[in-house]
Write a protein that holds these residues in place. Structure first.
Motif, PDB file in Angstrom:
ATOM      1  N   ASN A   1      37.987  43.484  44.448  1.00  0.00           N
ATOM      2  CA  ASN A   1      37.150  42.698  43.530  1.00  0.00           C
ATOM      3  C   ASN A   1      37.992  41.790  42.636  1.00  0.00           C
ATOM      4  O   ASN A   1      37.574  40.700  42.255  1.00  0.00           O
ATOM      5  CB  ASN A   1      36.341  43.676  42.668  1.00  0.00           C
ATOM      6  N   THR A   2      39.212  42.237  42.318  1.00  0.00           N
ATOM      7  CA  THR A   2      40.112  41.460  41.450  1.00  0.00           C
ATOM      8  C   THR A   2      40.790  40.326  42.208  1.00  0.00           C
ATOM      9  O   THR A   2      40.834  39.181  41.739  1.00  0.00           O
ATOM     10  CB  THR A   2      41.191  42.400  40.869  1.00  0.00           C
TER      11      THR A   2
ATOM     12  N   THR B   1      38.840  52.561  43.141  1.00  0.00           N
ATOM     13  CA  THR B   1      39.921  51.677  42.674  1.00  0.00           C
ATOM     14  C   THR B   1      40.286  50.663  43.757  1.00  0.00           C
ATOM     15  O   THR B   1      40.641  49.516  43.450  1.00  0.00           O
ATOM     16  CB  THR B   1      41.171  52.506  42.308  1.00  0.00           C
ATOM     17  N   GLY B   2      40.175  51.066  45.036  1.00  0.00           N
ATOM     18  CA  GLY B   2      40.427  50.130  46.116  1.00  0.00           C
ATOM     19  C   GLY B   2      39.455  48.963  46.042  1.00  0.00           C
ATOM     20  O   GLY B   2      39.831  47.787  46.155  1.00  0.00           O
ATOM     21  N   PHE B   3      38.181  49.303  45.815  1.00  0.00           N
ATOM     22  CA  PHE B   3      37.177  48.234  45.678  1.00  0.00           C
ATOM     23  C   PHE B   3      37.518  47.309  44.509  1.00  0.00           C
ATOM     24  O   PHE B   3      37.402  46.084  44.606  1.00  0.00           O
ATOM     25  CB  PHE B   3      35.773  48.805  45.477  1.00  0.00           C
ATOM     26  N   LEU B   4      37.988  47.907  43.407  1.00  0.00           N
ATOM     27  CA  LEU B   4      38.340  47.083  42.239  1.00  0.00           C
ATOM     28  C   LEU B   4      39.538  46.183  42.533  1.00  0.00           C
ATOM     29  O   LEU B   4      39.609  45.049  42.045  1.00  0.00           O
ATOM     30  CB  LEU B   4      38.602  47.987  41.034  1.00  0.00           C
TER      31      LEU B   4
ATOM     32  N   GLY C   1      31.737  39.345  48.684  1.00  0.00           N
ATOM     33  CA  GLY C   1      30.879  39.712  47.549  1.00  0.00           C
ATOM     34  C   GLY C   1      31.719  40.334  46.448  1.00  0.00           C
ATOM     35  O   GLY C   1      32.691  41.029  46.733  1.00  0.00           O
ATOM     36  N   LYS C   2      31.323  40.028  45.231  1.00  0.00           N
ATOM     37  CA  LYS C   2      32.081  40.485  44.060  1.00  0.00           C
ATOM     38  C   LYS C   2      31.124  41.044  43.024  1.00  0.00           C
ATOM     39  O   LYS C   2      29.944  40.713  43.043  1.00  0.00           O
ATOM     40  CB  LYS C   2      32.736  39.241  43.411  1.00  0.00           C
TER      41      LYS C   2
END
Ligand code: HEM
Ligand code: HEM
Length: 239
Positions: free
Chosen positions: A35-36, A29-32, A42-43
């Motif tokens: 990513n958001t 969720t941290g990555f998301l 990088g995405k």
């Protein structure tokens, strides 16, 4: 000859299972969240999840709450799986079986250190920053660095456990088997037996408790002070 699945104490499997799932949920969720609202490094094309920060914060806070119990278990009942006092000299015996085991113990220990780095920097994050495009805050930079560190440590942790014990060792952490002597109803008695087995003399008792493994005790102090800081720092200090 297939390796037999080693038996891991139930309390270890419970604490490791819960903190492992919460840590991995916080990692994903941290990555998301990154990513958001960021994506500089990088995405991935992933549909925006409503309150992804809130979801992340929930998993992460529960991870922080469980971490002290898991760390206490690891540094005491589970300390043979962490760095030993002679691990440093064993790490120079490159390629020997003991070398792999020492690297695995080091990897297990690094998971606890990386976790502390993640939770302290996480606790200093403010949920209004990223939606406002404020990606310059030092705590955010430290927090995404902590993400990269814990992801690398987790990869090394799983690789080292696989190298040393293969799939049977990995599976041992997810087994539901409970030996009669390991059932929760015996835990209090076993703890009492262990505590009364310690020498009565304070000096000897401290020596036995600390088993002369200074480097592990220093790391233990770092981890517990780190957890306390993670809980308290946001109360006194925010950017
Ligand atoms: C790129 C990866 C990550 C990003 C972008 C990120 C982002 C954030 C954000 C925006 C917050 C504030 C949430 C809120 O206040 O509602 C937060 C809090 C937090 N994060 Fe992360 N995080 C990441 C990875 C991680 C990892 C890997 C961990 C731990 C394993 C972690 C642990 C925490 C903790 C403990 C909090 C405080 C939660 C609270 O006090 O309620 N984070 N993070
Ligand atoms: C899919 C993910 C994971 C797998 C397959 C896994 C596997 C294992 C295995 C097989 C062991 C036992 C090693 C031994 O007997 O020496 C172990 C121990 C350990 N793991 Fe994990 N692990 C995972 C995730 C995590 C996470 C996310 C954390 C940190 C938050 C973590 C922290 C630890 C620690 C500290 C120990 C040592 C416990 C002790 O001292 O008794 N692991 N893990």
């Amino acid at each position: 000859m297939p390796r037999s699945v080693p038996y891991q104490p139930l309390l270890l499997r419970m604490l490791h299972g819960v903190s492992g799932i919460l840590a991995i949920a916080a990692i994903i969720t941290g990555f998301l969240v990154y990513n958001t609202y960021d994506g500089r490094f990088g995405k991935i094309p992933f549909p925006q999840q409503g309150d992804i920060q809130g979801i992340h914060g929930t998993f992460a806070l529960f991870f922080l709450i469980v971490l002290p119990a898991f760390a206490l278990y690891s540094f005491h009942a589970g300390n043979k799986r962490l760095i030993q006092k002679n691990s440093w000299e064993q790490i120079s015996q490159v390629g020997q079986p003991i070398w792999w085991v020492s690297l695995q113990r080091l990897a297990n220990t690094l998971m606890l250190i990386a976790s502390v780095f993640s939770v302290i920097s996480g606790r200093m994050m403010k949920e209004e920053w990223l939606p406002a495009g404020e990606i310059h805050h030092i705590w955010y930079s430290l927090h995404i660095t902590a993400w990269a560190v814990i992801v690398c440590c987790l990869a090394i942790h799983i690789l080292m456990s696989t190298k040393v014990g293969g799939a049977p060792l990995l599976l041992s952490m997810f087994s539901w088997q409970v030996r009669p002597e390991d059932s929760p109803s015996n835990w209090v008695n076993r703890y009492r037996t262990w505590w009364s087995s310690l020498p009565t003399n304070f000096g000897e008792r401290a020596n036995q408790l600390l088993d002369n493994n200074l480097s592990l005790r220093i790391i233990e102090a770092f981890v517990f002070i780190g957890v306390i800081v993670a809980f308290l720092l946001p109360l006194f200090f925010s950017e």
